[in-house]
Design a protein around this motif. Structure first.
Motif, PDB file in Angstrom:
ATOM      1  N   ARG A   1       0.838  -1.193   0.000  1.00 39.66           N
ATOM      2  CA  ARG A   1       0.000   0.000   0.000  1.00 39.66           C
ATOM      3  C   ARG A   1       0.881   1.254   0.000  1.00 39.66           C
ATOM      4  O   ARG A   1       1.953   1.254   0.616  1.00 39.66           O
ATOM      5  CB  ARG A   1      -0.903   0.021   1.239  1.00 39.66           C
ATOM      6  N   PRO A   2       0.444   2.325  -0.648  1.00 40.70           N
ATOM      7  CA  PRO A   2       1.274   3.535  -0.672  1.00 40.70           C
ATOM      8  C   PRO A   2       1.531   4.102   0.722  1.00 40.70           C
ATOM      9  O   PRO A   2       2.578   4.728   0.966  1.00 40.70           O
ATOM     10  CB  PRO A   2       0.460   4.508  -1.536  1.00 40.70           C
ATOM     11  N   GLU A   3       0.608   3.859   1.655  1.00 41.48           N
ATOM     12  CA  GLU A   3       0.784   4.369   3.025  1.00 41.48           C
ATOM     13  C   GLU A   3       1.969   3.727   3.732  1.00 41.48           C
ATOM     14  O   GLU A   3       2.428   4.247   4.759  1.00 41.48           O
ATOM     15  CB  GLU A   3      -0.494   4.113   3.834  1.00 41.48           C
ATOM     16  N   ARG A   4       2.480   2.618   3.197  1.00 34.79           N
ATOM     17  CA  ARG A   4       3.630   1.944   3.811  1.00 34.79           C
ATOM     18  C   ARG A   4       4.945   2.663   3.538  1.00 34.79           C
ATOM     19  O   ARG A   4       5.971   2.322   4.131  1.00 34.79           O
ATOM     20  CB  ARG A   4       3.709   0.501   3.282  1.00 34.79           C
ATOM     21  N   PHE A   5       4.924   3.632   2.651  1.00 37.64           N
ATOM     22  CA  PHE A   5       6.151   4.327   2.266  1.00 37.64           C
ATOM     23  C   PHE A   5       6.259   5.673   2.986  1.00 37.64           C
ATOM     24  O   PHE A   5       5.258   6.400   3.107  1.00 37.64           O
ATOM     25  CB  PHE A   5       6.194   4.538   0.753  1.00 37.64           C
ATOM     26  N   PRO A   6       7.451   6.036   3.442  1.00 36.95           N
ATOM     27  CA  PRO A   6       7.594   7.275   4.212  1.00 36.95           C
ATOM     28  C   PRO A   6       7.307   8.541   3.403  1.00 36.95           C
ATOM     29  O   PRO A   6       6.970   9.570   3.982  1.00 36.95           O
ATOM     30  CB  PRO A   6       9.056   7.239   4.678  1.00 36.95           C
ATOM     31  N   GLY A   7       7.420   8.457   2.080  1.00 35.62           N
ATOM     32  CA  GLY A   7       7.192   9.641   1.266  1.00 35.62           C
ATOM     33  C   GLY A   7       5.728   9.968   1.049  1.00 35.62           C
ATOM     34  O   GLY A   7       5.390  11.120   0.724  1.00 35.62           O
ATOM     35  N   PHE A   8       4.860   8.987   1.242  1.00 39.86           N
ATOM     36  CA  PHE A   8       3.446   9.194   0.949  1.00 39.86           C
ATOM     37  C   PHE A   8       2.852  10.235   1.893  1.00 39.86           C
ATOM     38  O   PHE A   8       2.910  10.094   3.117  1.00 39.86           O
ATOM     39  CB  PHE A   8       2.678   7.881   1.070  1.00 39.86           C
ATOM     40  N   GLY A   9       2.284  11.285   1.312  1.00 43.01           N
ATOM     41  CA  GLY A   9       1.683  12.340   2.115  1.00 43.01           C
ATOM     42  C   GLY A   9       2.624  13.452   2.519  1.00 43.01           C
ATOM     43  O   GLY A   9       2.198  14.427   3.151  1.00 43.01           O
ATOM     44  N   ARG A  10       3.908  13.339   2.161  1.00 44.94           N
ATOM     45  CA  ARG A  10       4.848  14.422   2.472  1.00 44.94           C
ATOM     46  C   ARG A  10       4.463  15.679   1.683  1.00 44.94           C
ATOM     47  O   ARG A  10       4.013  15.596   0.538  1.00 44.94           O
ATOM     48  CB  ARG A  10       6.274  14.018   2.101  1.00 44.94           C
ATOM     49  N   PRO A  11       4.637  16.859   2.273  1.00 44.74           N
ATOM     50  CA  PRO A  11       4.245  18.080   1.568  1.00 44.74           C
ATOM     51  C   PRO A  11       5.103  18.348   0.336  1.00 44.74           C
ATOM     52  O   PRO A  11       6.302  18.050   0.319  1.00 44.74           O
ATOM     53  CB  PRO A  11       4.431  19.175   2.628  1.00 44.74           C
ATOM     54  N   VAL A  12       4.467  18.885  -0.688  1.00 46.32           N
ATOM     55  CA  VAL A  12       5.134  19.284  -1.930  1.00 46.32           C
ATOM     56  C   VAL A  12       4.959  20.799  -2.076  1.00 46.32           C
ATOM     57  O   VAL A  12       3.854  21.317  -1.893  1.00 46.32           O
ATOM     58  CB  VAL A  12       4.538  18.558  -3.151  1.00 46.32           C
ATOM     59  N   PHE A  13       6.049  21.481  -2.389  1.00 48.52           N
ATOM     60  CA  PHE A  13       6.053  22.938  -2.403  1.00 48.52           C
ATOM     61  C   PHE A  13       6.238  23.489  -3.825  1.00 48.52           C
ATOM     62  O   PHE A  13       6.864  22.839  -4.670  1.00 48.52           O
ATOM     63  CB  PHE A  13       7.180  23.461  -1.508  1.00 48.52           C
ATOM     64  N   ALA A  14       5.703  24.674  -4.036  1.00 47.42           N
ATOM     65  CA  ALA A  14       5.894  25.335  -5.322  1.00 47.42           C
ATOM     66  C   ALA A  14       7.381  25.647  -5.485  1.00 47.42           C
ATOM     67  O   ALA A  14       7.993  26.248  -4.594  1.00 47.42           O
ATOM     68  CB  ALA A  14       5.083  26.622  -5.389  1.00 47.42           C
ATOM     69  N   PRO A  15       7.989  25.250  -6.611  1.00 44.96           N
ATOM     70  CA  PRO A  15       9.415  25.512  -6.817  1.00 44.96           C
ATOM     71  C   PRO A  15       9.701  26.910  -7.363  1.00 44.96           C
ATOM     72  O   PRO A  15      10.853  27.335  -7.392  1.00 44.96           O
ATOM     73  CB  PRO A  15       9.809  24.442  -7.840  1.00 44.96           C
ATOM     74  N   VAL A  16       8.659  27.607  -7.812  1.00 43.22           N
ATOM     75  CA  VAL A  16       8.826  28.910  -8.467  1.00 43.22           C
ATOM     76  C   VAL A  16       7.653  29.819  -8.121  1.00 43.22           C
ATOM     77  O   VAL A  16       6.616  29.369  -7.639  1.00 43.22           O
ATOM     78  CB  VAL A  16       8.898  28.761 -10.007  1.00 43.22           C
ATOM     79  N   ASP A  17       7.842  31.103  -8.391  1.00 42.20           N
ATOM     80  CA  ASP A  17       6.721  32.037  -8.372  1.00 42.20           C
ATOM     81  C   ASP A  17       6.018  31.955  -9.718  1.00 42.20           C
ATOM     82  O   ASP A  17       6.672  31.874 -10.766  1.00 42.20           O
ATOM     83  CB  ASP A  17       7.216  33.477  -8.176  1.00 42.20           C
ATOM     84  N   GLY A  18       4.698  31.970  -9.721  1.00 43.19           N
ATOM     85  CA  GLY A  18       3.986  31.913 -10.989  1.00 43.19           C
ATOM     86  C   GLY A  18       2.499  31.712 -10.797  1.00 43.19           C
ATOM     87  O   GLY A  18       1.955  31.887  -9.697  1.00 43.19           O
ATOM     88  N   VAL A  19       1.847  31.324 -11.892  1.00 46.86           N
ATOM     89  CA  VAL A  19       0.401  31.127 -11.903  1.00 46.86           C
ATOM     90  C   VAL A  19       0.095  29.690 -12.311  1.00 46.86           C
ATOM     91  O   VAL A  19       0.627  29.197 -13.312  1.00 46.86           O
ATOM     92  CB  VAL A  19      -0.285  32.107 -12.875  1.00 46.86           C
ATOM     93  N   VAL A  20      -0.736  29.029 -11.550  1.00 51.94           N
ATOM     94  CA  VAL A  20      -1.127  27.649 -11.848  1.00 51.94           C
ATOM     95  C   VAL A  20      -1.981  27.619 -13.116  1.00 51.94           C
ATOM     96  O   VAL A  20      -2.934  28.389 -13.249  1.00 51.94           O
ATOM     97  CB  VAL A  20      -1.924  27.037 -10.675  1.00 51.94           C
ATOM     98  N   VAL A  21      -1.618  26.757 -14.059  1.00 45.70           N
ATOM     99  CA  VAL A  21      -2.379  26.655 -15.306  1.00 45.70           C
ATOM    100  C   VAL A  21      -3.101  25.315 -15.440  1.00 45.70           C
ATOM    101  O   VAL A  21      -4.017  25.188 -16.254  1.00 45.70           O
ATOM    102  CB  VAL A  21      -1.476  26.878 -16.542  1.00 45.70           C
ATOM    103  N   ARG A  22      -2.711  24.308 -14.653  1.00 44.78           N
ATOM    104  CA  ARG A  22      -3.402  23.021 -14.744  1.00 44.78           C
ATOM    105  C   ARG A  22      -3.289  22.277 -13.415  1.00 44.78           C
ATOM    106  O   ARG A  22      -2.213  22.244 -12.799  1.00 44.78           O
ATOM    107  CB  ARG A  22      -2.832  22.145 -15.857  1.00 44.78           C
ATOM    108  N   VAL A  23      -4.390  21.681 -13.002  1.00 49.18           N
ATOM    109  CA  VAL A  23      -4.406  20.857 -11.795  1.00 49.18           C
ATOM    110  C   VAL A  23      -5.218  19.605 -12.089  1.00 49.18           C
ATOM    111  O   VAL A  23      -6.358  19.681 -12.538  1.00 49.18           O
ATOM    112  CB  VAL A  23      -5.036  21.598 -10.598  1.00 49.18           C
ATOM    113  N   ARG A  24      -4.613  18.453 -11.846  1.00 48.79           N
ATOM    114  CA  ARG A  24      -5.345  17.179 -11.927  1.00 48.79           C
ATOM    115  C   ARG A  24      -5.232  16.514 -10.573  1.00 48.79           C
ATOM    116  O   ARG A  24      -4.125  16.380 -10.028  1.00 48.79           O
ATOM    117  CB  ARG A  24      -4.762  16.276 -13.009  1.00 48.79           C
TER     118      ARG A  24
END
Length: 285
Positions: free
Chosen positions: A119-142
């Motif tokens: 299961r993905p929950e078994r991995f330490p990376g699952f659910g870790r926060p992801v940060f914007a790498p740049v200043d800008g405007v979001v153009v697509r979200v899936r």
């Protein structure tokens, strides 16, 4: 090689599938005139597969790391270009980041045959926060793709290879899973993929600042285990995009400050207080 020619070649590489469909429809649907057209489309697509597209040399764009903590860089442009073996979908300089907090053992991409999946929950990376790498405007979200079980065992990797072929038939969105694309101030686009289902904190049209949390690490799309796929590209659409090189403004290896692109599957650390790069044209170098 001009950008227009490179984009044309990239799009032509997608033609074998529709060409095959046209020939099958002609053969089994009684539409004989479609068969030569399908064959022509198929030949054009196969020919494009043998055309080598080399990205135009350019200076790396300085960005903030999209993660914090201890990670391992896999499929890094510091080790080879193209980093993922192909230039398609703007992946020339893409990097995969796997969270690996365990300092007692090395990260292993493929385990033994059992268990075949976890299961993905078994991995330490699952659910870790992801940060914007740049200043800008979001153009697509899936955000709706499911987080599937891992493919990090021997049978899992075999399954992943077959699964990847099937996913590619439905376009890059199925390969990337949940993803966010940001139009960078100063030009270009930053993409982060394999995000956790429903974790996106931003919407299309929203402005973000480098260092702002925008999602969580997941295991959606063509992914063997939870990780963050990051890349820069010159267009918002993966099918026509060309990859752009980048460099992280700051990270640490064995306690020493570094800048550039981590590689060699060596663990690196990004402090929680990592600074963000300058905005605008100065970031482009």
């Amino acid at each position: 090689m001009s950008k227009r020619w490179a984009r044309t070649v990239a799009l032509c590489k997608l033609l074998p599938l529709p060409g095959t469909v046209l020939m099958l429809v002609a053969a089994f649907g009684g539409l004989g005139p479609l068969w030569p057209a399908g064959l022509a489309v198929w030949v054009a697509g196969v020919a494009a597969l043998f055309v080598r597209v080399r990205p135009t040399p350019r200076e790396p764009v300085e960005v903030s790391p999209p993660v914090r903590g201890r990670w391992v860089a896999v499929n890094s442009p510091a080790d080879r270009v193209p980093s993922h073996g192909v230039h398609a979908y703007g992946q020339t300089y893409a990097i995969d980041l796997v969270h690996h907090p365990d300092t007692e053992r090395e990260w292993q991409g493929v385990r033994a045959a059992w268990p075949p999946a976890r299961r993905p929950e078994r991995f330490p990376g699952f659910g870790r926060p992801v940060f914007a790498p740049v200043d800008g405007v979001v153009v697509r979200v899936r955000r709706r793709s499911r987080d599937h079980w891992s493919r990090d065992s021997v049978p899992g990797v075999i399954y992943l290879l077959v699964e990847g072929i099937v996913r590619e038939l439905f376009g890059p969105g199925r390969l990337l899973g949940n993803h966010i694309v940001i139009a960078m101030d100063g030009g270009g686009y930053a993409a982060l993929a394999h995000l956790r289902r429903g974790s996106a904190r931003v919407t299309a049209g929203q402005r973000v600042t480098a260092g702002e949390q925008i999602a969580e690490c997941g295991n959606s799309g063509n992914s063997s285990e939870p990780h963050v796929h990051f890349q820069l590209m010159d267009a918002p659409h993966f099918l026509a995009a060309l990859g752009m090189p980048f460099r992280f403004d700051r990270f640490e290896i064995d306690g020493g400050p570094e800048a550039g692109v981590p590689g060699g599957r060596r663990p690196f650390t990004v402090p929680s207080s990592a600074p963000t790069p300058e905005t605008g044209a100065d970031r482009r170098g």
